[in-house]
Structures are given as C-alpha cells and as structure tokens.
Design a protein around this motif. Structure first.
Motif, PDB file in Angstrom:
ATOM      1  N   HIS A   2      12.922  32.848 -12.580  1.00 27.46           N
ATOM      2  CA  HIS A   2      12.324  31.622 -12.032  1.00 27.46           C
ATOM      3  C   HIS A   2      11.967  30.612 -13.109  1.00 27.46           C
ATOM      4  O   HIS A   2      11.057  29.805 -12.943  1.00 27.46           O
TER       5      HIS A   2
ATOM      6  N   HIS B 202      18.240  37.947  -8.476  1.00 27.65           N
ATOM      7  CA  HIS B 202      17.221  38.972  -8.705  1.00 27.65           C
ATOM      8  C   HIS B 202      16.861  39.652  -7.388  1.00 27.65           C
ATOM      9  O   HIS B 202      17.236  39.187  -6.311  1.00 27.65           O
TER      10      HIS B 202
ATOM     11  N   ASP C 182      13.273  41.163  -5.450  1.00 28.01           N
ATOM     12  CA  ASP C 182      11.814  41.191  -5.553  1.00 28.01           C
ATOM     13  C   ASP C 182      11.316  42.578  -5.161  1.00 28.01           C
ATOM     14  O   ASP C 182      11.594  43.052  -4.069  1.00 28.01           O
TER      15      ASP C 182
ATOM     16  N   HIS D   8      19.252  38.042  -4.470  1.00 22.64           N
ATOM     17  CA  HIS D   8      19.311  36.662  -3.979  1.00 22.64           C
ATOM     18  C   HIS D   8      19.149  35.683  -5.128  1.00 22.64           C
ATOM     19  O   HIS D   8      18.638  36.034  -6.188  1.00 22.64           O
TER      20      HIS D   8
HETATM   21 FE   LIG Z   1      12.883  36.102  -5.104  1.00 23.84          FE
END
Ligand SMILES: [Fe+2]
Length: 188
Positions: A43, A118, A120, A166
């Motif tokens: 991110h 990645h 989560d 995603h």
């Molecule tokens: Fe994510």
C-alpha cells in the motif's frame, strides 16, 4: 461467498462525504502502520483514514499483534470531521442484513497509483466480511482478482474476499477513493 468480488447495488449518495473530505485535508494518514509501517507494504502509494478500528490506546508497539489478535472496534476522533462516513457505514450494515460493525477505512489511490498484489491475513481480516462503497473513481481504475475485476463507480456497493490475492490499479487521471466497511453478519 463464492465470488472474489461482486457488485451489490448502486445509488449511495457519496457527494456529502466527498465534500467533507475536500474540506478536511488533514484527516489523511494519521496512522501509517498499513501504508508505511513496513518495507514490503503493498500500500505504499496509498493514503488512508482509520475511521473505526481497534482503539489506538491498545497499540503497544507491536503492529502485527495490533491487527491480528481479537479486539473490538471503536470510532476514531476523525468521525467528527467526516460524519457522513458514520452514516454511510451504518446504512451499509443495515442494507446487507445487519450485524456487528468492525473496522471502517477510507483509502485513496492517487492518479496513476496502485496497490500491489497481496492477501490480507490476521484476525480482523478473517473475522469480518468486507464491503465497500466507491466514493471516487472511474472506468480506468479497477479492483482486481485473478478471476475477475470491478471498476466500481461512485455510489456503488460491492463485496470482496480479501483472503484471495487482490490488487488495485488506477490508470486514470483522477484519485480513487473507497470507503471499506467490515461487517460480521448475523446469518453468516
Ligand atoms: Fe488488501
């Protein structure tokens, strides 16, 4: 859920939130564990707003423990500057059948930015279903999975499975802003 990402409905009025965000540029990036907290973060180009999450007073310096152990979520003080995020989140909980509200996050991918592929993981990611209301964005941005992708338009509600790989692309000249709402539904 079986689909990796699925459009659910349209028509949420996001204009008041766009307005509140525009009038409060200081709300972004107060907590950067997710976006700057570690070298390999997918991110890196993203700004975010923690609207609701584990109370910051419970952070003891261990970022992994903070997100990955069981906890309750609380509204963060920023909600007073962008109260529309609160009302939109409550409406989404109602519209998806009710349940317990977990984290609420606003993310911003700048024009030309991206979120790298990645998955989560951790307690919060696994405990709640993920819903999102698109706040800003156009056909040249997309939330992508291996099997399908979605270019959500402002006011669209969708759900996604972030336990699968995603990524996000924004090849447009406009920022992409998303309100993410985590819900543990009664019937699931
Ligand atoms: Fe994510």
């Amino acid at each position: 859920m079986t689909l990796s990402i699925e459009h659910l409905s349209s028509g949420y009025d996001v204009a008041p939130l766009v307005d509140q965000l525009a009038r409060n540029p200081d709300v972004w990036d107060r907590y950067t564990l997710r976006t700057k907290g570690y070298e390999a973060t997918p991110h890196k180009s993203v700004s975010d707003i923690w609207v609701r999450f584990r109370a910051w007073s419970e952070f003891d310096g261990d970022a992994a423990k903070f997100a990955n152990t069981a906890h309750e979520s609380v509204w963060y003080p920023v909600i007073h500057q962008i109260p529309t995020a609160w009302s939109l989140a409550r409406r989404v909980v109602r519209d998806v059948g009710g349940g317990k509200l977990g984290g609420v996050l606003i993310t911003r991918v700048p024009a030309g930015g991206e979120v790298k592929p990645h998955v989560d993981q951790g307690w919060h990611a696994g405990h709640y279903e993920k819903f999102a209301v698109q706040v800003k964005g156009n056909a040249k941005q997309a939330f992508c999975f291996e099997d399908r992708k979605l270019s959500a338009m402002p006011g669209d509600l969708y759900t996604f499975d972030n336990s699968r790989c995603h990524w996000v692309t924004n090849g447009s000249d406009e920022e992409r802003i998303t309100l993410i709402i985590c819900v543990r539904r009664h019937e699931h």
